[in-house]
Design a protein around this motif. Sequence first.
Motif, PDB file in Angstrom:
ATOM      1  N   SER A 115       0.840  -1.094   0.105  1.00 47.91           N
ATOM      2  CA  SER A 115       0.045   0.141   0.032  1.00 47.91           C
ATOM      3  C   SER A 115       0.672   1.186   0.111  1.00 47.91           C
ATOM      4  O   SER A 115       2.150   1.077   0.157  1.00 47.91           O
ATOM      5  CB  SER A 115      -1.027  -0.175   1.145  1.00 47.91           C
ATOM      6  N   GLY A 116       0.214   2.503  -0.200  1.00 49.74           N
ATOM      7  CA  GLY A 116       0.886   3.592  -0.104  1.00 49.74           C
ATOM      8  C   GLY A 116       1.488   3.726   1.271  1.00 49.74           C
ATOM      9  O   GLY A 116       2.625   4.427   1.611  1.00 49.74           O
ATOM     10  N   SER A 117       0.769   3.569   2.186  1.00 54.16           N
ATOM     11  CA  SER A 117       1.021   3.864   3.779  1.00 54.16           C
ATOM     12  C   SER A 117       2.181   2.939   3.991  1.00 54.16           C
ATOM     13  O   SER A 117       3.199   3.592   4.569  1.00 54.16           O
ATOM     14  CB  SER A 117       0.060   3.172   4.614  1.00 54.16           C
ATOM     15  N   TYR A 149      -0.218  14.476   2.826  1.00 55.39           N
ATOM     16  CA  TYR A 149      -0.771  13.158   3.087  1.00 55.39           C
ATOM     17  C   TYR A 149       0.078  12.146   2.611  1.00 55.39           C
ATOM     18  O   TYR A 149       0.348  11.994   1.569  1.00 55.39           O
ATOM     19  CB  TYR A 149      -2.241  13.119   2.146  1.00 55.39           C
ATOM     20  N   HIS A 150       0.318  11.342   3.646  1.00 54.28           N
ATOM     21  CA  HIS A 150       1.490  10.184   3.429  1.00 54.28           C
ATOM     22  C   HIS A 150       0.938   9.105   4.083  1.00 54.28           C
ATOM     23  O   HIS A 150       1.632   8.095   4.574  1.00 54.28           O
ATOM     24  CB  HIS A 150       2.805  10.522   4.023  1.00 54.28           C
ATOM     25  N   GLY A 151      -0.510   8.901   3.977  1.00 54.77           N
ATOM     26  CA  GLY A 151      -1.048   7.469   4.454  1.00 54.77           C
ATOM     27  C   GLY A 151      -1.399   7.500   6.078  1.00 54.77           C
ATOM     28  O   GLY A 151      -1.065   8.477   6.781  1.00 54.77           O
ATOM     29  N   GLU A 222       4.855  15.121  -1.078  1.00 58.13           N
ATOM     30  CA  GLU A 222       4.161  15.015  -2.448  1.00 58.13           C
ATOM     31  C   GLU A 222       4.478  15.935  -3.688  1.00 58.13           C
ATOM     32  O   GLU A 222       4.565  17.147  -3.075  1.00 58.13           O
ATOM     33  CB  GLU A 222       2.613  14.910  -2.359  1.00 58.13           C
ATOM     34  N   SER A 227      -4.246  14.681  -1.687  1.00 59.49           N
ATOM     35  CA  SER A 227      -5.429  14.625  -0.768  1.00 59.49           C
ATOM     36  C   SER A 227      -5.811  16.020  -0.268  1.00 59.49           C
ATOM     37  O   SER A 227      -6.907  16.164   0.255  1.00 59.49           O
ATOM     38  CB  SER A 227      -5.322  13.631   0.616  1.00 59.49           C
ATOM     39  N   ASP A 255       6.706  11.499  -2.479  1.00 58.20           N
ATOM     40  CA  ASP A 255       5.641  10.404  -2.343  1.00 58.20           C
ATOM     41  C   ASP A 255       4.831  10.731  -3.551  1.00 58.20           C
ATOM     42  O   ASP A 255       4.160  11.652  -3.664  1.00 58.20           O
ATOM     43  CB  ASP A 255       4.740  10.801  -1.100  1.00 58.20           C
ATOM     44  N   VAL A 257       2.495   8.425  -4.674  1.00 64.10           N
ATOM     45  CA  VAL A 257       1.497   7.433  -4.643  1.00 64.10           C
ATOM     46  C   VAL A 257       0.553   7.840  -5.676  1.00 64.10           C
ATOM     47  O   VAL A 257      -0.237   7.106  -6.352  1.00 64.10           O
ATOM     48  CB  VAL A 257       1.172   7.276  -3.192  1.00 64.10           C
ATOM     49  N   ILE A 258       0.087   9.111  -5.762  1.00 59.11           N
ATOM     50  CA  ILE A 258      -0.784   9.719  -6.746  1.00 59.11           C
ATOM     51  C   ILE A 258      -0.153   9.940  -7.887  1.00 59.11           C
ATOM     52  O   ILE A 258      -0.656   9.619  -8.905  1.00 59.11           O
ATOM     53  CB  ILE A 258      -1.489  10.675  -6.049  1.00 59.11           C
ATOM     54  N   LYS A 284      -1.168   2.486  -5.621  1.00 56.45           N
ATOM     55  CA  LYS A 284      -2.186   2.785  -6.528  1.00 56.45           C
ATOM     56  C   LYS A 284      -2.070   2.483  -7.787  1.00 56.45           C
ATOM     57  O   LYS A 284      -2.289   1.361  -8.284  1.00 56.45           O
ATOM     58  CB  LYS A 284      -2.476   4.270  -6.370  1.00 56.45           C
TER      59      LYS A 284
HETATM   60  C1  LIG Z   1       0.519  10.706  -1.531  1.00 60.59           C
HETATM   61  C2  LIG Z   1      -0.022   9.670  -0.792  1.00 60.59           C
HETATM   62  N1  LIG Z   1       0.654   8.768   0.051  1.00 60.59           N
HETATM   63  C3  LIG Z   1       0.324   7.795   0.617  1.00 60.59           C
HETATM   64  C4  LIG Z   1      -1.179   7.337   0.589  1.00 60.59           C
HETATM   65  C5  LIG Z   1      -1.436   6.159   1.385  1.00 60.59           C
HETATM   66  O1  LIG Z   1      -2.013   5.265   0.512  1.00 60.59           O
HETATM   67  P1  LIG Z   1      -2.553   3.875   1.040  1.00 60.59           P
HETATM   68  O2  LIG Z   1      -4.162   4.282   1.129  1.00 60.59           O
HETATM   69  O3  LIG Z   1      -2.563   2.921  -0.220  1.00 60.59           O
HETATM   70  O4  LIG Z   1      -1.928   3.173   2.261  1.00 60.59           O
HETATM   71  C6  LIG Z   1      -1.841   8.010  -0.589  1.00 60.59           C
HETATM   72  C7  LIG Z   1      -3.359   7.557  -0.474  1.00 60.59           C
HETATM   73  O5  LIG Z   1      -4.084   8.393  -0.922  1.00 60.59           O
HETATM   74  C8  LIG Z   1      -1.504   9.246  -0.788  1.00 60.59           C
HETATM   75  O6  LIG Z   1      -2.077  10.157  -1.700  1.00 60.59           O
END
Ligand SMILES: Cc1ncc(COP(=O)(O)O)c(C=O)c1O
Length: 442
Positions: A115-117, A149-151, A222, A227, A255, A257-258, A284
């Motif tokens: 996952s991103g987290s 936002y980093h999870g 990010e 988010s 980060d 993730v997006i 993602k």
């Molecule tokens: C920039 C960023 N990092 C981390 C995450 C966390 O990802 P996850 O929900 O898969 O744990 C998200 C989720 O939206 C995100 O946007």
Amino acid sequence: MNDVSDRKNRPDLDAYWMPFTANRQFKADPRLLVAAKGMYYRTEDGREVIDGASGLWCVNAGHGREEIAQAVGQQLLTLDYAPSFQMGHPLAFDFASALAKLAPEGLDRIFFTNSGSESVDTALKIALAYHRARGEGQRTRLIGREKGYHGVGFGGISVGGLVNNRRAFLTLPGAEHLVHTHDLARNAFSRGQPAHGAERADDLERLIALHGAETIAAVIVEPVAGSAGVLPPPVGYLERLRALCAKHGILLIFDEVITGFGRLGAPFAAQVFGVAPDLMTTAKGLTNGAFPMGAVFASRAVHDALVQGPGNAIELFHGYTYSGHPAACAAGLATLEIYRRERLLTRAADLAPAFEAAVHGLRDCPHVIDIRNLGLMAAVELSPREGAPGARGYEAFVGALKAGALVRFTGDTIALSPPLIATPEELERLVAILRSVLIGLA
Ligand SMILES: Cc1ncc(COP(=O)(O)O)c(C=O)c1O
């Protein structure tokens, strides 16, 4: 309300404690999606809804991709699971090699998560371990940014900058925050990167002056805050942050993730901005949202500093039961093949001008105080209703769903991140639905 006969197959809603959801409000008037194909979801009452959010910023190649489903199904029948501690299976190596080829130059060592987290917590731990391995174990501070936002792991919320995600929980000691870059007074209605705010990167100098650079392990941002409501970086901001980190021996983590996997018109934001981080977190779009997976991309320097010492010693005491899960790797490889064949990782660059024009066309709608965009991400910020912050955002979200579009909302900001397969007509349609909703908002 729709005819209850539409809902005769509705499940019992009580047991499922939903994440990031107003559970009681939802269960009183549920919003259930039952199928998806291409750009569209189908709701339980049989309506088509255009996906303006790529699910949750993840379904970049659109829904219901058969190659991914087949690859996962086949893999589960061939090798459903293999331990990844002191064991391996070919697909994890194949997928890592394929990702390394897409990566920004030099970021070609890949650590798999789910996952991103987990990617974020993994990257933060790698940063700490890196400094320790080089004899700088006193570098323990981790710096995020307001509105980041980093999870939801303890590392992620500690460097994250959204108060609701932090206030009920413990955060790590030594986590600090740069000021955010949201500047409505100077940058409202910017198209693409805003002109003002590069100097906000210098806030790192404040933290260095306060704590000493030699105590700081990493900065995580990010490249475009997602988010928090789509905040593209001011022109020159990321470059400045990069230079400061390099000057002070601090690792820079993007980060992605997006922003990873084509959201901004290149595989990664690092390539769009021409700024190379030391570590990059993804999830993602890595598997088109079809299978849970994340990946951390590390530079050779970071990797090689850790992967040394006696050849029989485990170099990093970190990993997950499902790191490099065979079915996730199969999903990821099939996803990359779709991205390649359909040229999706650069398609946002082609679509961006028309998308930008369409979204900024909402400027005359009531309550709109800002519109922001980059690549195939955009946000429309509404003024909060007196005494009820967030109400307009929620009403716009629910109204859009009823009118046939799935969008995201954070507070009073509506975010759009449609799948990269969207046609220009579909983007127009999405924005037209949003317009019809915004016009009716009290
Ligand atoms: C920039 C960023 N990092 C981390 C995450 C966390 O990802 P996850 O929900 O898969 O744990 C998200 C989720 O939206 C995100 O946007």
